[in-house]
Design a protein around this motif. Structure first.
Motif, PDB file in Angstrom:
ATOM      1  N   ALA A  86      31.393 150.763  33.468  1.00  0.00           N
ATOM      2  CA  ALA A  86      31.173 149.722  34.473  1.00  0.00           C
ATOM      3  C   ALA A  86      30.428 148.536  33.871  1.00  0.00           C
ATOM      4  O   ALA A  86      29.645 148.693  32.922  1.00  0.00           O
ATOM      5  N   ASP A  87      30.671 147.355  34.405  1.00  0.00           N
ATOM      6  CA  ASP A  87      30.004 146.147  33.916  1.00  0.00           C
ATOM      7  C   ASP A  87      28.485 146.242  34.013  1.00  0.00           C
ATOM      8  O   ASP A  87      27.772 145.670  33.195  1.00  0.00           O
ATOM      9  N   ASP A  88      27.980 146.980  35.006  1.00  0.00           N
ATOM     10  CA  ASP A  88      26.533 147.074  35.209  1.00  0.00           C
ATOM     11  C   ASP A  88      25.927 148.350  34.596  1.00  0.00           C
ATOM     12  O   ASP A  88      24.812 148.741  34.930  1.00  0.00           O
ATOM     13  N   GLU A  93      24.349 154.459  28.938  1.00  0.00           N
ATOM     14  CA  GLU A  93      25.696 154.751  29.430  1.00  0.00           C
ATOM     15  C   GLU A  93      26.745 154.052  28.566  1.00  0.00           C
ATOM     16  O   GLU A  93      27.782 154.636  28.245  1.00  0.00           O
ATOM     17  N   ARG A  94      26.462 152.818  28.175  1.00  0.00           N
ATOM     18  CA  ARG A  94      27.383 152.074  27.305  1.00  0.00           C
ATOM     19  C   ARG A  94      27.545 152.776  25.957  1.00  0.00           C
ATOM     20  O   ARG A  94      28.643 152.891  25.428  1.00  0.00           O
ATOM     21  N   LEU A  95      26.415 153.219  25.393  1.00  0.00           N
ATOM     22  CA  LEU A  95      26.460 153.921  24.110  1.00  0.00           C
ATOM     23  C   LEU A  95      27.304 155.179  24.217  1.00  0.00           C
ATOM     24  O   LEU A  95      28.196 155.413  23.396  1.00  0.00           O
ATOM     25  N   LEU A  96      27.034 156.002  25.210  1.00  0.00           N
ATOM     26  CA  LEU A  96      27.750 157.264  25.348  1.00  0.00           C
ATOM     27  C   LEU A  96      29.245 157.044  25.549  1.00  0.00           C
ATOM     28  O   LEU A  96      30.069 157.733  24.938  1.00  0.00           O
ATOM     29  N   ARG A 101      32.099 159.762  25.189  1.00  0.00           N
ATOM     30  CA  ARG A 101      31.506 160.688  26.157  1.00  0.00           C
ATOM     31  C   ARG A 101      31.450 160.024  27.524  1.00  0.00           C
ATOM     32  O   ARG A 101      31.137 158.847  27.624  1.00  0.00           O
ATOM     33  N   ASP A 102      31.716 160.816  28.553  1.00  0.00           N
ATOM     34  CA  ASP A 102      31.569 160.328  29.914  1.00  0.00           C
ATOM     35  C   ASP A 102      30.078 160.374  30.246  1.00  0.00           C
ATOM     36  O   ASP A 102      29.494 161.456  30.349  1.00  0.00           O
ATOM     37  N   PRO A 103      29.419 159.222  30.399  1.00  0.00           N
ATOM     38  CA  PRO A 103      27.971 159.220  30.608  1.00  0.00           C
ATOM     39  C   PRO A 103      27.521 159.867  31.916  1.00  0.00           C
ATOM     40  O   PRO A 103      26.348 160.154  32.083  1.00  0.00           O
ATOM     41  N   HIS A 104      28.472 160.159  32.797  1.00  0.00           N
ATOM     42  CA  HIS A 104      28.115 160.779  34.076  1.00  0.00           C
ATOM     43  C   HIS A 104      28.490 162.252  34.134  1.00  0.00           C
ATOM     44  O   HIS A 104      28.316 162.898  35.165  1.00  0.00           O
ATOM     45  N   TRP A 105      28.972 162.789  33.021  1.00  0.00           N
ATOM     46  CA  TRP A 105      29.379 164.189  32.981  1.00  0.00           C
ATOM     47  C   TRP A 105      28.172 165.106  33.145  1.00  0.00           C
ATOM     48  O   TRP A 105      27.101 164.846  32.603  1.00  0.00           O
TER      49      TRP A 105
END
Length: 110
Positions: A86-88, A93-96, A101-105
């Protein structure tokens, strides 16, 4: 044991041709193994239901290390292809997502 060996005169400064090009033992320990441990700490935290251990500041440092790897970052056995984010999204989260990797997994709860 690793810290003791690295503290031995000249060991950390020893140059060699690494996977990502010319480097030193000390740089490899900081840039690759330190980076690898931080990212896998996230894997373990998420698999065991813990919070994200990578701060936004750490994510910025890890991302700059990944920048230096260039195209080798997504070579076989290193990282999966980047995922959309997502833009925000926060820096972690951007790194993962950049590392495939899904940063919300989170591990499924039984």
């Amino acid at each position: 044991d690793v810290a003791r060996v690295l503290a031995t005169d000249g060991v950390a400064d020893q140059a060699y041709d690494g996977y990502f090009g010319p480097t030193t033992v000390g740089a490899t320990m900081a840039d690759f193994y330190g980076w690898d441990l931080a990212v896998h700490a996230w894997d373990i935290a998420r698999a065991t239901g813990q919070d994200d251990p990578i701060s936004d500041e750490e994510a910025a440092t890890l991302s700059s290390i990944a920048d230096a790897w260039g195209g080798a970052l997504h070579a076989p056995g290193i990282c999966a292809d980047a995922l959309p984010v997502a833009d925000d999204a926060r820096p972690a989260e951007r790194l993962l997502a950049r590392l495939g990797r899904d940063p919300h997994w989170m591990a499924p709860r039984s």
